[in-house]
Scaffold this active site. Structure first.
Site, mmCIF file in Angstrom:
data_model
loop_
_atom_site.group_PDB
_atom_site.id
_atom_site.type_symbol
_atom_site.label_atom_id
_atom_site.label_comp_id
_atom_site.label_asym_id
_atom_site.label_seq_id
_atom_site.Cartn_x
_atom_site.Cartn_y
_atom_site.Cartn_z
ATOM 1 N N GLY A 186 1.001 -0.973 0.054
ATOM 2 C CA GLY A 186 -0.139 -0.161 0.054
ATOM 3 C C GLY A 186 0.776 1.212 0.038
ATOM 4 C CG ASP B 281 6.133 -6.684 3.759
ATOM 5 O OD1 ASP B 281 5.250 -5.462 3.886
ATOM 6 O OD2 ASP B 281 5.479 -7.666 4.054
ATOM 7 C CG ASP C 47 6.969 -10.838 12.561
ATOM 8 O OD1 ASP C 47 6.123 -9.977 13.177
ATOM 9 O OD2 ASP C 47 6.661 -12.222 12.972
ATOM 10 C CB VAL C 48 7.246 -4.770 13.248
ATOM 11 C CG1 VAL C 48 7.862 -4.169 12.128
ATOM 12 C CG2 VAL C 48 5.923 -5.133 13.126
ATOM 13 C CE1 TYR D 181 -5.025 1.189 11.630
ATOM 14 C CE2 TYR D 181 -6.457 3.185 11.983
ATOM 15 C CZ TYR D 181 -5.503 2.412 11.336
ATOM 16 O OH TYR D 181 -4.760 3.104 10.351
ATOM 17 C CB VAL E 147 -5.154 6.215 1.948
ATOM 18 C CG1 VAL E 147 -4.357 5.939 0.544
ATOM 19 C CG2 VAL E 147 -4.852 7.432 2.823
ATOM 20 C CB ALA E 148 -7.961 3.931 -2.638
#
Length: 260
Positions: free
Chosen positions: A27, A47, A68-69, A155, A188-189
């Site tokens: 994204g 990522d 991996d965060v 979130y 945001v799309a």
């Protein structure tokens, strides 16, 4: 323009010679990597999905890494490679559900990626950037750090917490020359908002909610990253840059359909 002015201001956004690590290749992250590369940066894309990171890195002419965060060891291994001049993290996930309907596992997952993941990046990279005596750390938050709606509780809480982590990091690492800032996108799309855009009434309500009356494209979120990565923002730290089409400047409400 005189030579003196050109020399002082003409290269404010030039990132030539800067090393940039973009954590989160999907994204918005993919477009951020492209924009930073276009301004001359040497970009590494990291990522949790190595294939995603590799595809974006190939597109921008950079390098890729898997990280991996939510795994401290994974982040530490990435930081062991050295301090980037700029780190941009766009990692994030959401489970749209009422607070009463949330399971412990769902809440923990959102918290682990959105808040603890950014904390882990700050903890790992803050000291190595400070040791280098320079750096810009940019974390993508959300307008949900300021304004909420039903189904966005977990979130929103993580994105608000992210802002406070960034502000604290700005205070702690500022004397060492490292800047920390947040970017707060509006709607945001992206894949993350697919559920909303699939519902016509919900999608249109979101479009009308901003002052500009439309959704943003991921590429429109990149200018903030370029600014905060560059010398144009050399005295900007501990800030939140809203890129929301005026969403937080106007008043409105929509109650989306929610499970649970």
């Amino acid at each position: 323009m005189s030579g003196a002015l050109s020399e002082r201001y003409g290269s404010m956004f030039d990132l030539t010679g800067r090393s940039v690590l973009v954590v989160g290749g999907g994204g918005i992250g993919a477009e951020v990597a492209a924009a930073l590369a276009a301004h001359g940066a040497a970009v590494t894309v990291a990522d949790v999905d190595a294939a995603v990171a590799a595809a974006v890195a190939e597109r921008v002419g950079g390098r890729s890494a898997a990280v991996d965060v939510t795994d401290t060891g994974s982040v530490a291994a990435l930081a062991a490679a050295g301090a980037p001049d700029v780190l941009v993290t766009t990692v994030g996930m959401n489970v749209r559900r009422s607070l009463a309907g949330y399971s412990d596992a769902e809440f923990d997952r959102v918290l682990s990626v959105n808040l603890r993941g950014v904390f882990t990046l700050i903890r790992a990279f803050g000291p190595v950037m400070a040791a280098a005596g320079r750096g810009s750390f940019v974390a993508y938050s959300s307008i949900r750090a300021q304004t909420v709606e039903p189904g966005q509780g977990a979130y929103a809480a993580t994105k608000a917490g992210l802002v406070q982590l960034v502000r604290t990091a700005a205070a702690e690492f500022g004397p060492s020359g490292v800047r920390f800032n947040a970017v707060a996108p509006g709607v945001v799309a992206t894949e993350l908002t697919g559920q909303i855009r699939a519902d016509e009434a919900w999608s249109q309500a979101y479009a009308r909610r901003s002052a500009l009356g439309r959704w943003a494209e991921p590429a429109e979120m990149t200018g903030a990253a370029v600014f905060l990565a560059s010398d144009a923002s050399s005295f900007v730290t501990g800030s939140v840059l809203l890129v929301d089409g005026g969403w937080t400047a106007v008043d409105g409400r929509f109650d989306p359909p929610l499970p649970g």
